[in-house]
Enzyme design. Structure first.
Site, short mmCIF file in Angstrom:
data_model
loop_
_atom_site.label_atom_id
_atom_site.label_comp_id
_atom_site.label_asym_id
_atom_site.label_seq_id
_atom_site.Cartn_x
_atom_site.Cartn_y
_atom_site.Cartn_z
N TYR A 48 61.79 5.92 55.34
CA TYR A 48 60.44 5.98 55.89
C TYR A 48 59.91 4.56 56.03
CZ TYR A 48 55.44 6.95 56.21
OH TYR A 48 54.12 6.99 56.61
N ASP A 62 45.40 -2.16 55.03
CA ASP A 62 45.80 -1.05 55.89
C ASP A 62 44.58 -0.44 56.56
OD1 ASP A 62 47.23 0.99 57.10
OD2 ASP A 62 47.28 2.24 55.31
N ASP A 89 55.45 5.41 60.58
CA ASP A 89 54.01 5.63 60.62
C ASP A 89 53.45 4.95 61.87
OD1 ASP A 89 51.26 5.66 60.20
OD2 ASP A 89 51.35 4.77 58.20
N ASP A 91 50.16 5.28 62.79
CA ASP A 91 48.70 5.25 62.65
C ASP A 91 48.05 6.25 63.61
OD1 ASP A 91 48.88 3.42 60.61
OD2 ASP A 91 48.38 1.69 61.82
N HIS A 116 54.79 9.68 62.96
CA HIS A 116 53.63 10.55 62.75
C HIS A 116 52.39 9.84 63.23
CE1 HIS A 116 52.08 8.52 59.11
NE2 HIS A 116 53.30 8.54 58.60
N GLU A 118 48.03 10.23 63.37
CA GLU A 118 46.97 10.87 62.59
C GLU A 118 45.71 11.11 63.40
OE1 GLU A 118 45.46 6.96 60.15
OE2 GLU A 118 47.57 7.58 60.06
N CYS A 126 43.51 3.52 55.05
CA CYS A 126 44.47 4.22 54.19
C CYS A 126 43.98 5.64 53.91
CB CYS A 126 44.65 3.45 52.89
SG CYS A 126 45.62 4.33 51.65
N ARG A 161 49.76 14.17 61.66
CA ARG A 161 49.13 14.00 60.36
C ARG A 161 47.65 14.32 60.48
NH1 ARG A 161 48.55 8.34 56.83
NH2 ARG A 161 46.31 8.58 56.47
N GLU A 191 47.67 15.22 54.83
CA GLU A 191 47.44 14.10 53.91
C GLU A 191 46.47 14.47 52.80
OE1 GLU A 191 48.42 11.71 52.38
OE2 GLU A 191 48.03 9.85 53.47
N ASN A 213 53.23 13.47 51.11
CA ASN A 213 53.13 12.04 50.80
C ASN A 213 52.90 11.86 49.30
OD1 ASN A 213 52.61 9.30 50.67
ND2 ASN A 213 50.64 9.41 51.73
#
Length: 302
Positions: A48, A62, A89, A91, A116, A118, A126, A161, A191, A213
């Protein structure tokens, strides 16, 4: 040597096949290509690449400061060095739907098996910080539809996500999850779930693979891989764990150097030269062309 033998299409096919079975895939987060090789050598199911790790590697928080160019480049460097499928990731997709489409294709070209995306607002933060917010359902659905439409390899995994649980109750999070799956998401990343029962409720509500996660110091309890498997989770990631371990060791080493003026007392904590050379496969490079690579490994394996 130079890169792993399976190509990206083969890795994507393998990931799809494994997700259709009964095993749970454990994917530690790689903070560089060398750590990805170590993850593979230890026998894990995948690699990952965390957005938080990529940000931290640049000395940034982040909060959506990295660009798709930076993410694709680093993700490609990591994916190239391992035969394992590498999930990244992405974002919020780095912009609106057209940006999401470009993100998908750049990550495909970089050799990732999937990404993924989100449903947070831009700029994101984050997922385990307070004060985050999510976009409305139509905006979230448009991102997923854009991603699915843009991919050229149908096996490139589009994972949705949702951060809804961080700002609302579980039924709201499940409703958002179902909308994202209906939009075409291949997998779901809920998440900041609080309990195993919450994971089980999401599992019952959707018919696609689920990702959990297990990040340290976050809002989710650190459940074991077996516990997550028991409630139907298909992928579990440990996104920042290796970076935290490495940086913790680095900090202790620097403190020792300041205190003692030497790292002699820390050498037993270090990866040996012999171990490093084995991990980077020096031997294959040495054998590749002895007219060019003339170094002697025998005298350099202390």
């Amino acid at each position: 040597m130079l890169h792993a033998i399976p190509n990206a299409a083969e890795k994507r096919t393998e990931l799809r096949a494994r997700l259709s079975g009964n095993e749970i895939l454990c994917m530690p987060g790689a903070f560089n290509p060398l750590s990805a090789k170590l993850i593979e050598e230890k026998g894990f199911g995948g690699v990952y690449v965390s957005g938080a790790v990529l940000s931290a590697d640049l000395g940034l928080p982040d909060i959506g400061l990295t660009s798709i160019t930076e993410v694709a480049q680093r993700g490609g460097q990591i994916a190239r060095m391992t035969a394992l499928p590498t999930l990244i990731d992405a974002d919020t997709g780095f912009g609106e739907p057209m940006n999401v489409a470009r993100t998908v294709q750049l990550l495909e070209d970089a050799g990732l098996v999937g990404m993924h995306i989100e449903d947070q607002v831009n700029p994101k933060r984050c997922g385990h910080l307070d004060g985050k917010d999510v976009v409305d359902e139509m905006t979230a659905v448009r991102r997923i539809k854009a991603a699915v439409h843009a991919r050229r390899d149908p096996n490139f995994l589009i994972t949705a996500r949702t951060d809804m649980r961080g700002v609302a109750d579980l039924p709201s999070a499940i409703a958002r999850a179902q909308a994202l799956v209906d939009a075409g998401a291949d997998a779901l990343f809920p998440e900041a779930m609080r309990t195993l029962d919450e994971f089980a409720a999401v599992r019952a509500a959707v018919d696609v693979p689920i990702l959990a996660n297990m990040t340290e110091f976050g809002k989710s309890e650190l459940f074991s891989v077996q516990q997550l498997d028991d409630v139907g989770v298909n992928i579990v990631i440990f996104p920042v764990s290796l970076l935290r371990l490495a940086m913790g060791a680095a900090e202790r080493g620097l403190d020792t150097l300041l205190a003692e003026g030497s790292l002699k007392s820390r050498t037993t904590d270090m990866q040996t030269r012999k171990r490093l050379y084995k991990l980077v496969d020096y031997q294959s490079y040495s054998m590749f062309d002895d007219q060019v690579y003339t170094f002697d490994l025998g005298s350099n394996l202390d």
